[in-house]
Write a protein that holds these residues in place. Structure first.
Motif, mmCIF file in Angstrom:
data_model
loop_
_atom_site.group_PDB
_atom_site.id
_atom_site.type_symbol
_atom_site.label_atom_id
_atom_site.label_comp_id
_atom_site.label_asym_id
_atom_site.label_seq_id
_atom_site.Cartn_x
_atom_site.Cartn_y
_atom_site.Cartn_z
ATOM 1 N N LEU A 1 0.756 -1.153 -0.336
ATOM 2 C CA LEU A 1 0.077 0.411 0.061
ATOM 3 C C LEU A 1 1.292 1.259 0.120
ATOM 4 O O LEU A 1 0.330 2.304 -0.628
ATOM 5 N N SER A 2 1.785 0.999 1.228
ATOM 6 C CA SER A 2 2.904 2.507 1.122
ATOM 7 C C SER A 2 3.737 2.723 -0.833
ATOM 8 O O SER A 2 3.684 3.654 -0.851
ATOM 9 N N ALA A 3 3.841 1.620 -1.256
ATOM 10 C CA ALA A 3 4.293 1.837 -2.718
ATOM 11 C C ALA A 3 3.609 1.789 -3.664
ATOM 12 O O ALA A 3 3.387 3.129 -5.128
ATOM 13 N N ILE A 4 2.388 1.704 -3.913
ATOM 14 C CA ILE A 4 0.768 2.195 -4.004
ATOM 15 C C ILE A 4 0.911 3.672 -3.834
ATOM 16 O O ILE A 4 0.917 4.529 -5.215
ATOM 17 N N ASN A 5 0.739 3.635 -3.287
ATOM 18 C CA ASN A 5 0.695 5.652 -2.119
ATOM 19 C C ASN A 5 1.450 6.517 -3.157
ATOM 20 O O ASN A 5 1.239 7.508 -3.318
ATOM 21 N N ASP A 6 3.359 5.701 -2.821
ATOM 22 C CA ASP A 6 3.999 6.592 -3.404
ATOM 23 C C ASP A 6 3.862 7.320 -5.035
ATOM 24 O O ASP A 6 4.327 8.374 -4.813
ATOM 25 N N LEU A 7 3.384 5.954 -5.306
ATOM 26 C CA LEU A 7 3.182 6.022 -6.844
ATOM 27 C C LEU A 7 2.090 7.050 -7.509
ATOM 28 O O LEU A 7 1.573 6.829 -8.229
ATOM 29 N N SER A 8 1.040 6.541 -6.351
ATOM 30 C CA SER A 8 -0.096 6.830 -7.327
ATOM 31 C C SER A 8 -0.546 8.749 -7.220
ATOM 32 O O SER A 8 -1.135 9.393 -7.749
ATOM 33 N N ASP A 9 0.484 10.037 -7.316
ATOM 34 C CA ASP A 9 0.270 11.416 -7.411
ATOM 35 C C ASP A 9 1.488 11.612 -8.741
ATOM 36 O O ASP A 9 1.288 12.524 -9.137
ATOM 37 N N SER B 1 -3.186 -7.501 21.385
ATOM 38 C CA SER B 1 -3.251 -6.918 21.709
ATOM 39 C C SER B 1 -2.791 -5.527 20.726
ATOM 40 O O SER B 1 -2.930 -4.188 20.442
ATOM 41 N N ILE B 2 -0.982 -5.402 20.593
ATOM 42 C CA ILE B 2 0.277 -5.214 19.881
ATOM 43 C C ILE B 2 -0.735 -4.259 18.761
ATOM 44 O O ILE B 2 -1.140 -3.724 18.515
ATOM 45 N N PRO B 3 -0.677 -6.288 18.436
ATOM 46 C CA PRO B 3 -1.093 -5.589 16.718
ATOM 47 C C PRO B 3 -2.498 -4.592 16.897
ATOM 48 O O PRO B 3 -2.645 -4.653 15.721
ATOM 49 N N ASN C 1 -4.801 2.165 14.145
ATOM 50 C CA ASN C 1 -4.541 2.830 13.411
ATOM 51 C C ASN C 1 -4.155 2.766 12.037
ATOM 52 O O ASN C 1 -2.894 3.725 12.162
ATOM 53 N N THR C 2 -3.803 2.298 11.313
ATOM 54 C CA THR C 2 -4.003 2.540 10.383
ATOM 55 C C THR C 2 -3.913 2.578 9.247
ATOM 56 O O THR C 2 -5.315 1.887 9.108
ATOM 57 N N ASP C 3 -4.191 3.576 8.293
ATOM 58 C CA ASP C 3 -5.019 3.837 6.976
ATOM 59 C C ASP C 3 -5.074 3.134 5.759
ATOM 60 O O ASP C 3 -4.175 2.193 6.082
ATOM 61 N N ILE C 4 -6.044 3.574 4.752
ATOM 62 C CA ILE C 4 -6.453 2.907 3.715
ATOM 63 C C ILE C 4 -4.823 2.994 2.648
ATOM 64 O O ILE C 4 -3.856 1.870 1.409
ATOM 65 N N THR C 5 -4.225 4.340 3.087
ATOM 66 C CA THR C 5 -2.751 4.341 2.651
ATOM 67 C C THR C 5 -1.582 3.225 2.847
ATOM 68 O O THR C 5 -0.257 3.286 2.515
ATOM 69 N N GLY C 6 -1.625 2.598 4.133
ATOM 70 C CA GLY C 6 -0.989 1.826 4.796
ATOM 71 C C GLY C 6 -0.104 2.480 5.743
ATOM 72 O O GLY C 6 1.546 2.014 6.247
ATOM 73 N N HIS C 7 -0.196 3.694 6.121
ATOM 74 C CA HIS C 7 0.591 4.795 7.576
ATOM 75 C C HIS C 7 -0.337 4.346 8.534
ATOM 76 O O HIS C 7 -1.235 4.608 8.532
ATOM 77 N N GLY C 8 0.401 4.082 9.311
ATOM 78 C CA GLY C 8 0.234 3.583 10.890
ATOM 79 C C GLY C 8 0.883 4.163 11.747
ATOM 80 O O GLY C 8 1.306 5.760 11.655
ATOM 81 N N PRO C 9 0.909 4.048 13.297
ATOM 82 C CA PRO C 9 1.090 4.687 13.733
ATOM 83 C C PRO C 9 3.077 5.318 14.300
ATOM 84 O O PRO C 9 2.846 6.278 14.587
ATOM 85 N N VAL C 10 3.631 4.511 14.088
ATOM 86 C CA VAL C 10 4.493 5.078 13.860
ATOM 87 C C VAL C 10 5.147 5.943 12.995
ATOM 88 O O VAL C 10 4.719 6.076 11.723
ATOM 89 N N GLY C 11 4.963 7.458 13.115
ATOM 90 C CA GLY C 11 4.869 8.640 11.988
ATOM 91 C C GLY C 11 6.330 9.090 12.591
ATOM 92 O O GLY C 11 6.482 10.111 12.546
ATOM 93 N N THR C 12 7.760 8.919 11.994
ATOM 94 C CA THR C 12 9.007 9.562 11.246
ATOM 95 C C THR C 12 9.088 10.578 10.721
ATOM 96 O O THR C 12 8.157 9.668 9.314
ATOM 97 N N PRO C 13 9.858 11.047 10.115
ATOM 98 C CA PRO C 13 9.810 11.359 9.103
ATOM 99 C C PRO C 13 10.463 10.338 7.963
ATOM 100 O O PRO C 13 10.091 10.368 7.022
ATOM 101 N N ASN D 1 5.603 -0.440 11.537
ATOM 102 C CA ASN D 1 4.558 -1.010 11.724
ATOM 103 C C ASN D 1 4.167 -2.307 10.850
ATOM 104 O O ASN D 1 2.876 -2.981 11.121
ATOM 105 N N THR D 2 4.839 -3.121 9.814
ATOM 106 C CA THR D 2 4.838 -3.862 9.520
ATOM 107 C C THR D 2 5.180 -5.132 10.760
ATOM 108 O O THR D 2 4.298 -6.485 10.684
ATOM 109 N N ILE D 3 5.752 -4.648 11.059
ATOM 110 C CA ILE D 3 6.583 -6.254 12.014
ATOM 111 C C ILE D 3 5.438 -5.833 13.511
ATOM 112 O O ILE D 3 5.045 -6.829 13.776
ATOM 113 N N PHE D 4 5.214 -4.327 14.081
ATOM 114 C CA PHE D 4 3.955 -4.616 15.161
ATOM 115 C C PHE D 4 2.744 -4.671 14.838
ATOM 116 O O PHE D 4 1.336 -5.286 15.852
#
Length: 555
Positions: A135-143, A460-462, A468-480, A489-492
Motif C-alpha cells: 500500500l505504501s508503494a501504491i501511495n508513493d506512485l499515486s500522484d 493487543s499490540i497488533p 490506527n493504520t489507514d487505507i494508504t498503509g500509514h500506521g502509528p509510527v510516524g517518524t520523518p 508498522n509491519t513488524i508490530f
C-alpha cells in the motif's frame, strides 16, 4: 502410524501392575484418585489422526482432499487481489491475471517446500504481511503522471516486484546462514504455546467480522459446516468417513448455489454497493475478463523498478512472513503426526521461502508467500496430515493458474463463505497451540506469567497498530523516515512476530537457568538437534537419495 509406539517408552512401566490402572499413572500419589477420572500423560504425537505425514489415502480421496486444500487457499488469494488491485489502478482483467500469478507462484512454492523445505504438509499461500508495504508503494506512485490507470497499475506492479526481489535476500541469508534456526533454539514449549495460539487467534478479524459482511450467506455456511462435518458423521459409519473429510466441499457447493439463487432472484438489486460486492456471485467480473489459457511468465508486466523506499518496508514484511511461517510449521508438525521441526529444518525452510519470494518477484505476484494457516487447520479438520495430498494440491493451483476461465469460476465464491470456514480452521490451529503446554509445567506461576503476557500482548499490540493504520498503509509510527515507519508498522502489526519477540525475551531472561525443567526445555532440545531424536530423519530428511550428493555442511 507405526512411529507412535516408540515415544511412550517412559510410560510403559504403568502397565505392569494390572489392578487399579489409573493410580499408577504417575509415581507420586496424586490427590486426584481414580474416583476423579484418569490422568492423561503428555503425548508427543496425536493418535487420532487417520493419516499421518507418510501414510496416504486412496488416490480418489487424495485428489479430492487436494482439491479441498486448493479451494481453502483460494479465499486468501482472492481477498489479497481484491484489496490491492483496485488500489493500484487495475481493472477486472488485471485482477484475474494477478490471481493467476498468485496461484502459480503458490503452487511452485508449495511444491518446493514439501520436497526440499520443511517436508511438512503446509500449503504456501499469499501473505497479508506484505499489504502495508504494498500500500505504501501504491501511495508513493499515486500522484505520478500516468496516461491511464492501467499504466499506473503496471508501473506500481513493477515497483512492488523490485522490492520483493531485493527483500527476499533477507530470508535467504537468515535461512541458509542458519541464523533463523539458531534463533529457534531459544524457543521452549512456553514460547511455542502463545506463538502458535496467536497465529490462529490473531486472525480473528478475518473470521466473523467478514462473515457479517453478508450474514445470510456466511452464517448458514458456519452452522451447516459444524452440523454436517461433526454431528452428522455420528449418524452412520459410512457417513463418518465421507462427511469428516469432504463435508467442507459439500457445504461450499450448497451455500454457493444458495447465493446464486439469491442473486438471480433479485434479493440484492437495491442494496448498498458493499453488500452487493460481498453477497452477489457476479460482482467480481472475473469470469468474463479472465483469459482461456495464459501461462504466467517472468516479468510479464515489464522489468522491475527498484525504489529504496519500498524495499525497506518489504524487508520488514519478509521478517514477519518468516515468523508466521515458523509458528505455522510447529502447528503443522503436530497435526501431521510428526515431531517438532529441528533447527536446521526451520532454517532451510526459511531460506527456501526467501528463494520463493525471489520467484514471486520475477513472476509478478503482488505479495510474498508464507505458510497458510487455514490449510494447517484443514489438516486437523479432516484428520488427514498426508504430505502427498498437499503435493497433489499444487497440481490444481498450477492447472487453474494456466487455464484462467476455470480458475476464475472458483474464484467467484463469495468471500463470506471463506470467512465462515476460517472461523473453524483458525480455531483449530489456536487449539493446537494450547496443546504444546503439556510439555512444560502447567502449574508454574512463572510459566503462567510468560504465557499470559505473550498471549495478550501478541493480540493487543497488533490490534492497536491495525486500528490506527489507514487505507494508504500509514500506521502509528510516524517518524520523518518513511522506510523506517514501514518496517516497524509491519513488524508490530503481526501477532506471531510480537508473541515471538515478547515470549522469547521474557522466557530467556526471567529465571531461565533455575526453571529449565519447568520450561520444558529438556523435552524440546532433542528434537531441535539434527541427531537428537531417531524420528527427525524419518520425517525431515530429503526425498530420494539427495542427501548423498549434498556436502554435509549444507545439510
Amino acid at each position: 502410524m507405526g512411529e507412535t509406539h516408540n515415544h511412550d517408552h517412559h510410560h510403559n512401566h504403568n502397565h505392569n501392575h494390572q489392578p487399579p490402572p489409573v493410580q499408577a499413572a504417575a509415581p507420586p500419589v496424586m490427590p486426584l484418585g481414580s474416583a476423579r477420572g484418569p490422568l492423561f500423560p503428555p503425548a508427543e504425537q496425536l493418535l487420532q489422526l487417520h493419516y499421518c505425514i507418510h501414510s496416504n489415502p486412496s488416490w480418489p480421496q487424495t485428489v479430492l482432499l487436494a482439491f479441498q486444500h486448493y479451494i481453502v487457499m483460494l479465499g486468501t488469494t482472492v481477498m489479497i487481489a481484491t484489496i490491492l488491485v483496485p488500489q493500484m489502478g487495475g481493472g477486472p482483467g488485471d485482477k484475474a491475471r494477478v490471481i493467476q500469478s498468485l496461484l502459480f507462484t503458490s503452487g511452485v512454492n508449495t511444491l518446493l517446500q514439501t520436497l526440499f523445505g520443511t517436508r511438512l504438509p503446509t500449503v504456501m499461500g499469499p501473505s497479508f504481511a506484505y499489504i502495508i508495504s504494498a500500500l505504501s508503494a501504491i501511495n508513493d506512485l499515486s500522484d505520478g503522471n500516468f496516461r491511464s490507470e492501467h499504466e499506473r497499475f503496471e508501473h506500481t506492479m513493477r515497483a512492488i516486484q523490485g522490492s520483493l526481489i531485493v527483500s527476499s535476500f533477507i530470508n535467504i541469508i537468515l535461512g541458509y546462514g542458519q541464523a533463523w534456526g539458531n534463533l529457534s533454539r531459544f524457543f521452549s514449549p512456553v514460547v511455542i504455546t502463545p506463538l502458535v495460539c496467536v497465529v490462529g487467534l490473531g486472525l480473528f478479524g478475518r473470521g466473523f467480522p467478514q462473515v457479517g459482511d453478508c450474514i445470510e450467506i456466511g452464517l448458514p455456511m458456519l452452522i451447516l459446516l459444524v452440523i454436517s462435518q461433526q454431528y452428522m458423521q455420528r449418524v452412520h459409519p459410512v457417513a463418518q468417513s465421507i462427511l469428516e473429510r469432504f463435508a467442507l466441499l459439500l457445504c461450499i457447493g450448497l451455500i454457493w448455489a444458495f447465493a446464486a439463487i439469491l442473486t438471480v432472484a433479485g434479493a440484492y438489486n437495491h442494496v448498498k454497493e458493499r453488500t452487493q460486492l460481498s453477497c452477489r456471485i457476479d460482482r467480481s467480473f472475473l469470469l468474463s475478463s479472465a483469459p482461456w489459457i495464459k501461462v504466467p511468465y517472468p516479468f510479464q508486466w515489464g522489468t522491475p523498478i527498484f525504489r529504496a523506499s519500498s524495499v525497506f518496508g518489504m524487508m520488514g514484511a519478509a521478517l514477519v512472513s518468516s515468523a508466521e511461517s515458523t509458528a505455522t510449521f510447529y502447528a503443522a508438525s503436530r497435526l501431521a503426526g510428526a515431531t517438532p521441526p529441528p533447527a536446521h529444518v526451520v532454517s532451510r525452510s526459511i531460506g527456501l521461502q526467501g528463494l520463493g519470494q525471489l520467484f514471486d518477484g520475477f513472476f509478478g505476484a503482488v505479495v510474498g508467500h508464507t505458510a497458510s494457516v487455514e490449510n494447517v487447520g484443514l489438516l486437523g479438520l479432516t484428520r488427514v496430515g498426508s504430505r502427498r495430498v498437499v503435493q497433489i494440491s499444487t497440481a490444481f493451483m498450477i492447472f487453474f493458474s494456466i487455464f484462467g476461465k476455470f480458475g476464475a469460476f472458483f474464484a467467484q465464491i463469495p468471500l463470506p463463505i471463506f470467512a465462515a470456514i476460517y472461523c473453524i480452521l483458525y480455531g483449530i490451529v489456536a487449539a493446537i497451540g494450547i496443546s504444546f503446554i503439556q510439555f512444560a509445567n502447567k502449574n508454574s506461576m512463572r510459566n503462567i506469567y510468560v504465557l499470559g503476557i505473550s498471549l495478550f500482548l501478541g493480540i493487543s499490540i497488533p490490534q492497536y497498530f491495525v486500528m490506527n493504520t489507514d487505507i494508504t498503509g500509514h500506521g502509528p509510527v510516524g517518524t520523518p523516515a518513511g522506510w523506517f515507519n514501514d518496517i516497524l508498522n509491519t513488524i508490530f502489526s503481526s501477532p506471531p512476530t510480537v508473541a515471538t519477540i515478547v515470549g522469547t525475551f521474557i522466557d530467556s531472561t526471567l529465571e531461565a537457568r533455575h526453571s529449565i525443567d519447568d520450561r520444558g526445555v529438556p523435552w524440546l532440545v532433542p528434537f531441535q538437534r539434527r541427531k537428537g531424536d531417531s524420528r527427525n530423519d524419518e520425517f525431515y530428511s530429503y526425498p530420494l537419495r539427495i542427501n548423498e550428493y549434498i556436502p554435509s555442511r549444507f545439510l
